[in-house]
Structures are given as C-alpha cells and as structure tokens.
Scaffold this active site. Structure first.
Site, mmCIF file in Angstrom:
data_model
loop_
_atom_site.group_PDB
_atom_site.id
_atom_site.type_symbol
_atom_site.label_atom_id
_atom_site.label_comp_id
_atom_site.label_asym_id
_atom_site.label_seq_id
_atom_site.Cartn_x
_atom_site.Cartn_y
_atom_site.Cartn_z
ATOM 1 N N HIS A 89 157.301 81.389 -61.613
ATOM 2 C CA HIS A 89 157.994 80.602 -60.682
ATOM 3 C C HIS A 89 158.785 81.372 -59.478
ATOM 4 O O HIS A 89 158.430 80.728 -58.375
ATOM 5 C CB HIS A 89 159.011 80.021 -61.403
ATOM 6 C CG HIS A 89 158.902 78.874 -62.561
ATOM 7 N ND1 HIS A 89 158.327 79.281 -63.729
ATOM 8 C CD2 HIS A 89 158.618 77.716 -62.237
ATOM 9 C CE1 HIS A 89 158.036 78.294 -64.324
ATOM 10 N NE2 HIS A 89 158.475 77.044 -63.520
ATOM 11 N N HIS A 115 164.216 84.733 -68.247
ATOM 12 C CA HIS A 115 163.532 85.746 -67.551
ATOM 13 C C HIS A 115 164.626 86.839 -67.255
ATOM 14 O O HIS A 115 165.865 86.379 -67.263
ATOM 15 C CB HIS A 115 162.916 85.574 -66.219
ATOM 16 C CG HIS A 115 161.692 84.756 -66.146
ATOM 17 N ND1 HIS A 115 160.585 85.622 -66.545
ATOM 18 C CD2 HIS A 115 161.187 83.679 -65.851
ATOM 19 C CE1 HIS A 115 159.611 84.677 -66.419
ATOM 20 N NE2 HIS A 115 160.050 83.518 -65.929
#
Length: 117
Positions: free
Chosen positions: A23, A72
């Site tokens: 992303h 993440h």
C-alpha cells in the site's frame, strides 16, 4: 523478504507477508508521479502548492494507517516508500526520455522539410 506481520492483533484480516508495504509503495508511486505531473501543468502557484501538500499528506497517511492497523512494521512502510520512490524516479526518467526522442524526431522531420524547400 519473507517477514511475518506484527504479532499485535490486526484491525483488518491479512494473509500475506509483511515486507515491504504494498500500500505504501503504491501510494508513493501513484501520488508521487501525480506530484511530478503537477509541475508540468499550467496552474496557479497556490493550487499547485495545495495539491502537492495534499498528495504528500495522502502518501504519509496511507503509510501511517498500515502501522496503525497493525499489519506492518514502520520499516515495512519505509521500504514501501523507498520502492515507490524508485519506481517514480524510473517513470520520470522514462517519461523524459520518450519526450526527448519525440522532440528529436520532430526536429529531424522539420529539418528534412526545410531542406526540401
């Protein structure tokens, strides 16, 4: 690059590996290239500045959201940003190279036309 995601409970369901953040990389590549294109469009300085700041904030927000969601590590997001930046640099070089070749071809055609007349 086979790193598991953080152990904390995720706010979203994810099945893939963590490194790098796709992303973040996509955000940097897409909005980064839009920022580059803004400098090639004729527009007011205020509007350009506003859009650049807006796109930079979108890039940063996407990266921070990946950390906030617990999917993440910060290093994953930074690596994604770097990968996206490298992609933007590659696209800019390619974009300018194509533009240079088009101009050279147009100039050669004009020179040939001038020689024929």
């Amino acid at each position: 690059m086979d790193r598991d995601r953080p152990d904390a409970e995720h706010l979203v369901v994810v099945e893939s590996l963590s490194y790098p953040s796709g992303h973040s990389m996509s955000a940097m590549a897409f909005y980064g290239f839009l920022i580059y294109l803004l400098f090639h469009l004729k527009m007011s300085r205020f509007l350009r500045s506003f859009l650049v700041i807006f796109f930079v904030l979108v890039i940063l927000d996407i990266g921070l959201s990946r950390i906030y969601l617990g999917v993440h590590y910060p290093s994953d997001v930074i690596a994604g940003f770097l990968g996206g930046f490298i992609w933007v640099a590659f696209c800019i070089i390619l974009f300018n190279l194509i533009d240079l070749l088009r101009r050279r071809k147009r100039n050669n055609r004009e020179m040939e036309e001038n020689l024929q007349t």
